[in-house]
Design a protein around this motif. Sequence first.
Motif, PDB file in Angstrom:
ATOM      1  N   PHE A   4       0.831  -1.197   0.000  1.00  0.00           N
ATOM      2  CA  PHE A   4       0.000   0.000   0.000  1.00  0.00           C
ATOM      3  C   PHE A   4       0.869   1.252   0.000  1.00  0.00           C
ATOM      4  N   VAL A   5       0.469   2.234  -0.800  1.00  0.00           N
ATOM      5  CA  VAL A   5       1.139   3.527  -0.834  1.00  0.00           C
ATOM      6  C   VAL A   5       0.090   4.606  -0.611  1.00  0.00           C
ATOM      7  N   GLU A   6       0.219   5.296   0.523  1.00  0.00           N
ATOM      8  CA  GLU A   6      -0.727   6.355   0.868  1.00  0.00           C
ATOM      9  C   GLU A   6      -0.189   7.716   0.450  1.00  0.00           C
ATOM     10  N   SER A   7      -1.073   8.603   0.028  1.00  0.00           N
ATOM     11  CA  SER A   7      -0.677   9.950  -0.367  1.00  0.00           C
ATOM     12  C   SER A   7      -1.841  10.912  -0.164  1.00  0.00           C
ATOM     13  N   GLY A   8      -1.544  12.199  -0.275  1.00  0.00           N
ATOM     14  CA  GLY A   8      -2.596  13.207  -0.198  1.00  0.00           C
ATOM     15  C   GLY A   8      -2.658  13.972   1.102  1.00  0.00           C
ATOM     16  N   CYS A  22      -5.020   5.768  -1.472  1.00  0.00           N
ATOM     17  CA  CYS A  22      -4.263   4.561  -1.159  1.00  0.00           C
ATOM     18  C   CYS A  22      -4.187   3.722  -2.422  1.00  0.00           C
ATOM     19  N   ALA A  23      -2.994   3.577  -2.942  1.00  0.00           N
ATOM     20  CA  ALA A  23      -2.776   2.730  -4.113  1.00  0.00           C
ATOM     21  C   ALA A  23      -2.284   1.373  -3.635  1.00  0.00           C
ATOM     22  N   ALA A  24      -2.990   0.337  -4.053  1.00  0.00           N
ATOM     23  CA  ALA A  24      -2.648  -1.018  -3.632  1.00  0.00           C
ATOM     24  C   ALA A  24      -2.100  -1.806  -4.812  1.00  0.00           C
ATOM     25  N   ALA A  25      -1.006  -2.478  -4.584  1.00  0.00           N
ATOM     26  CA  ALA A  25      -0.424  -3.349  -5.609  1.00  0.00           C
ATOM     27  C   ALA A  25      -0.712  -4.789  -5.205  1.00  0.00           C
ATOM     28  N   TYR A  93      -2.076   8.767   8.611  1.00  0.00           N
ATOM     29  CA  TYR A  93      -3.163   7.949   8.092  1.00  0.00           C
ATOM     30  C   TYR A  93      -2.599   6.815   7.230  1.00  0.00           C
ATOM     31  N   TYR A  94      -3.152   5.630   7.453  1.00  0.00           N
ATOM     32  CA  TYR A  94      -2.713   4.435   6.758  1.00  0.00           C
ATOM     33  C   TYR A  94      -3.924   3.719   6.158  1.00  0.00           C
ATOM     34  N   CYS A  95      -3.690   2.937   5.133  1.00  0.00           N
ATOM     35  CA  CYS A  95      -4.720   2.028   4.648  1.00  0.00           C
ATOM     36  C   CYS A  95      -4.208   0.601   4.762  1.00  0.00           C
ATOM     37  N   THR A 108       1.077  -5.980   5.348  1.00  0.00           N
ATOM     38  CA  THR A 108       2.145  -5.094   5.803  1.00  0.00           C
ATOM     39  C   THR A 108       1.712  -3.637   5.672  1.00  0.00           C
ATOM     40  N   TRP A 109       2.007  -2.853   6.681  1.00  0.00           N
ATOM     41  CA  TRP A 109       1.639  -1.450   6.661  1.00  0.00           C
ATOM     42  C   TRP A 109       2.548  -0.656   5.729  1.00  0.00           C
ATOM     43  N   GLY A 110       1.955   0.348   5.066  1.00  0.00           N
ATOM     44  CA  GLY A 110       2.741   1.268   4.266  1.00  0.00           C
ATOM     45  C   GLY A 110       3.340   2.357   5.135  1.00  0.00           C
ATOM     46  N   GLN A 111       3.870   3.388   4.502  1.00  0.00           N
ATOM     47  CA  GLN A 111       4.510   4.494   5.224  1.00  0.00           C
ATOM     48  C   GLN A 111       3.490   5.460   5.824  1.00  0.00           C
ATOM     49  N   GLY A 112       2.289   5.453   5.293  1.00  0.00           N
ATOM     50  CA  GLY A 112       1.279   6.376   5.770  1.00  0.00           C
ATOM     51  C   GLY A 112       1.472   7.765   5.189  1.00  0.00           C
ATOM     52  N   THR A 113       0.496   8.631   5.455  1.00  0.00           N
ATOM     53  CA  THR A 113       0.573  10.021   5.015  1.00  0.00           C
ATOM     54  C   THR A 113       0.150  10.919   6.170  1.00  0.00           C
TER      55      THR A 113
END
Length: 119
Positions: A4-8, A22-25, A93-95, A108-113
């Motif tokens: 997951f990659v969070e942004s915004g 949240c972009a999920a691969a 904030y995380y997704c 697995t958690w992403g880096q969050g925004t």
Amino acid sequence: QVQFVESGGGWVQPGGSLRLTCAAAGRIFSIETMGWYRRAPGKQRELVARITSSSSTTYADSVKGRFTISRDNAKNTVYLQMNSLKPEDTAVYYCNAAIGSSVFGLRTWGQGTQVTVSS
């Protein structure tokens, strides 16, 4: 493996709005219930919104009526529209793929925004 990659995120004054993405691969995104979570300084992680594969949504009482979660399965993306922001919304904030209504994520958690609400 889903990532997951969070942004915004960013800084906004009280009453302002932000839209998180949240972009999920990963190939299984479309069948999973997804959640937006946040962790404020010194506090436990909180599940703020959740959306099922059929787009049924639930919200924490603290954000109900102000936040809207949505998803675009074709783009493997989940959004969180945040309106009428308050200083207490300040958090990272995380997704993640949700595990029921718990504060735990399935993957697995992403880096969050970071979201900061202040005047």
